[in-house]
Scaffold this motif. Structure first.
Motif, PDB file in Angstrom:
ATOM      1  N   ARG A 420      12.131   9.947  -7.719  1.00 48.79           N
ATOM      2  CA  ARG A 420      11.565  11.249  -7.363  1.00 48.79           C
ATOM      3  C   ARG A 420      10.339  11.568  -8.222  1.00 48.79           C
ATOM      4  O   ARG A 420       9.340  12.092  -7.718  1.00 48.79           O
ATOM      5  CB  ARG A 420      12.632  12.328  -7.522  1.00 48.79           C
ATOM      6  N   LYS A 424       6.415  12.101  -6.897  1.00 54.26           N
ATOM      7  CA  LYS A 424       5.580  13.245  -7.282  1.00 54.26           C
ATOM      8  C   LYS A 424       4.281  12.772  -7.932  1.00 54.26           C
ATOM      9  O   LYS A 424       3.195  13.301  -7.651  1.00 54.26           O
ATOM     10  CB  LYS A 424       6.335  14.142  -8.262  1.00 54.26           C
ATOM     11  N   ASP A 446      10.514  15.373  -1.491  1.00 55.36           N
ATOM     12  CA  ASP A 446       9.131  15.115  -1.886  1.00 55.36           C
ATOM     13  C   ASP A 446       8.427  14.223  -0.857  1.00 55.36           C
ATOM     14  O   ASP A 446       7.233  14.386  -0.605  1.00 55.36           O
ATOM     15  CB  ASP A 446       9.101  14.451  -3.262  1.00 55.36           C
TER      16      ASP A 446
END
Length: 582
Positions: A420, A424, A446
């Motif tokens: 994750r 990002k 995301d």
């Protein structure tokens, strides 16, 4: 009198015998003169008879049939010496002979090299029973008990082989310790040469070494276990093997041609298994010990590795290796495998080229990552691609490519970098495309946001059993992000972000196919609307037990294809005609 010779399709010799009577039967029942194994072999499958004008073969009403020179027969004769009789994966040749010679049964197993057999002969091992099909068997003449391919429990001298391998390995370690040799200072080639010479000296010093054991092969196995991956080396070299599973030191299985087979040789002990794991993960900067008993890694060729050791693994250290294909897998090869059709490939290529967001859905081992690899290579070379993976598997060939890999925590439990965080971060790296190896947690949120904020043409995979399940699975993964979003908002995000869902399925026979290609058509009320464009329609099984069927169009024309046509771009809408077989 006549002679019968049985081999496998790979050329491995199974049986070479002289029949004293005027007939012999073949099948899986032990009362047959030649015993064959596998679910495609009948109990009494076929009979070979000697008549006045030559040799005849009769199919005994078997379920999968008997072939001669590639054609199914009920009876055939006279059989010439050049004629090939085929039962399942066995090839049989016969010839008339007046002489009698002793039956020579052949035991095909990986440990067979220790008795002087050739390495090529021993690639395929073990029996396949029920769900596992045998690769080799052998029989004896008359009505004596047939010699069957042994598993690791049935090898007559397996204990002796393991004993000498362990004894030699222990002497090698003792020699290294006494000489205080620093192995870290040696290069790979120097270490292998030094270790091999040391093993040869140790074996020469044994006065009680059994004469029927092959020293050269034993030396090779000890060398592999000392500085390589032990019995896994032979399995890794076999291109037909797709997955290797070590359940414990004495239980090694591998998947070949979609079937699970048990290997005949084993590791010496648990310590040897752990040493192999450490050799895999150490170059990657990862570790495995009691405080961190699970690890993901990869081999030099890109093969994915997962390992678990005690106390989590109760039977002993466990290794699972998903092998990476040495040859570049292209869409044309997947068409050749029957995984999908040419029109489906053309459609998916258009989806990738024209920046449709794709999600590949499928179960474990269904080929999601393989398909993702193929589709990712349709991305134009002038675009910047960022890939994010747990363990790097994707092999992309575009020039402007950045590959990111997640990192586990260190010994203090710190320093972990999750997928994750990488997703990002890659948004700040000016990507044209984002390719996530697999969404299995909060990174799904995301990924959806990236697809909705200008990163069109992104690709990822998700574990699910159908396109509809894929939508539900994405909802669950978004909720795992910790954001307390209403389900309706999540569904709206999915409907807005995802354009195409490709469903990949692994069937019981081991074949892998794209069973559905669906378009996400938006949301009505609380339901995300899906429209199936192509599908695989199954219509039974062939004579080899493999799934049979065909690909067809459902008649739905994707929205983006109609949009392409309005913009004057070339589009062949005839592919989408309802009922059109592809």
């Amino acid at each position: 009198m006549f002679e019968v010779r049985v081999t496998t399709k790979r050329g491995t010799s199974v049986a070479d015998l002289h029949c004293e009577s005027d007939h012999c039967t073949l099948g899986k029942d032990k009362n047959n003169l030649i015993v064959l194994h596998g679910w495609k072999v009948g109990r009494s499958h076929a009979q070979i008879c000697l008549k006045e004008d030559g040799i005849y073969v009769f199919d005994l009403e078997s379920r999968t049939g008997t072939q001669v020179n590639g054609e199914k027969i009920k009876n055939y004769g006279p059989v010439g010496e050049s004629d090939i009789i085929q039962i399942s994966d066995y090839l049989i040749q016969t010839k008339i002979t007046a002489e009698l010679s002793p039956v020579i049964p052949v035991n095909n197993n990986l440990a067979g090299n220790l008795f002087g057999e050739s390495r090529e002969q021993n690639i395929s091992t073990s029996t396949r029973a029920a769900t596992s099909q045998s690769s080799s068997t052998s029989g004896q003449g008359k009505k004596e008990k047939s010699v069957q391919t042994p598993t690791s429990e049935a090898l007559p001298d397996l204990e002796l082989l393991n004993e000498w391998r362990k004894r030699t390995h222990d002497k090698l370690i003792e020699f290294m310790d006494l000489r205080r040799i620093d192995l870290n200072e040696m290069g790979d080639d120097e270490l292998r040469k030094f270790t091999n010479n040391t093993i040869q000296q140790i074996l020469s010093g044994f006065n009680d070494f059994p004469t029927h054991l092959n020293k050269q092969e034993l030396s090779r196995q000890v060398l592999n276990e000392a500085i390589g991956l032990g019995p896994l080396e032979d399995l890794l070299e076999d291109d037909a093997i797709s997955e290797i599973m070590v359940n414990s030191k004495d239980q090694i299985f591998f998947e070949k041609d979609g079937q699970l087979i048990r290997s005949a040789i084993t590791f010496t002990n648990d310590k040897a298994v752990i040493s192999a794991i450490e050799r895999i993960v150490a170059p990657l900067g990862r570790r495995i010990d009691e405080s961190s008993p699970m690890v993901d890694g990869r081999l030099k060729d890109g093969s994915r590795v997962n390992a678990v050791i005690p106390p989590l693994a109760l039977k002993g250290p466990s290794i699972t290796i998903r092998k990476f294909m040495k040859e570049r897998l292209t869409a044309d090869r997947m068409i050749g495998f029957g995984s999908l059709s040419q029109p489906m490939v053309s459609f998916l290529q258009a989806c990738v080229t024209h920046k449709q967001n794709l999600v590949i859905s499928g179960g474990t081992g269904s080929g999601k990552t393989t398909l993702l690899n193929v589709l990712s290579n349709f991305i134009p070379d002038n675009e910047r691609i960022i890939t994010v993976e747990d363990a790097a598997e994707l092999q992309l060939y575009q020039p402007n490519l950045v590959s990111l890999e997640a990192r586990p925590p260190n010994q203090e439990g710190k320093g972990a970098v999750a997928i994750r965080e990488l997703v990002k971060n890659c948004l700040r790296m000016r990507p044209d495309r984002i390719v996530v190896g697999e969404c299995r947690g909060g990174e799904a949120l995301d990924m959806l946001q990236a697809m909705n904020t200008g990163h069109d043409g992104s690709l990822t995979t998700i574990h699910s059993n159908s396109p509809r399940d894929c939508i539900s699975r994405m909802e669950v993964l978004v909720l795992m992000s910790g954001m307390e979003l209403p389900v309706q908002a999540i569904r709206e995000q999915i409907a807005s972000a995802v354009n195409i869902i490709v469903q990949q399925t692994r069937f019981s026979c081991g074949s892998r196919r794209v069973t559905s290609i669906s378009e996400v058509n938006g949301i009505e009320g609380e339901i995300v609307q899906l429209g199936e464009i192509f599908r695989f329609r199954q219509d039974g099984f062939d004579e080899n037990g493999r799934v049979r069927g065909y690909f067809e169009a459902t008649g739905l024309i994707p929205d983006f294809c109609e949009d392409m046509k309005r913009r004057g771009l070339e589009t062949d809408l005839s592919l989408f005609e309802k009922g059109h077989r592809l």
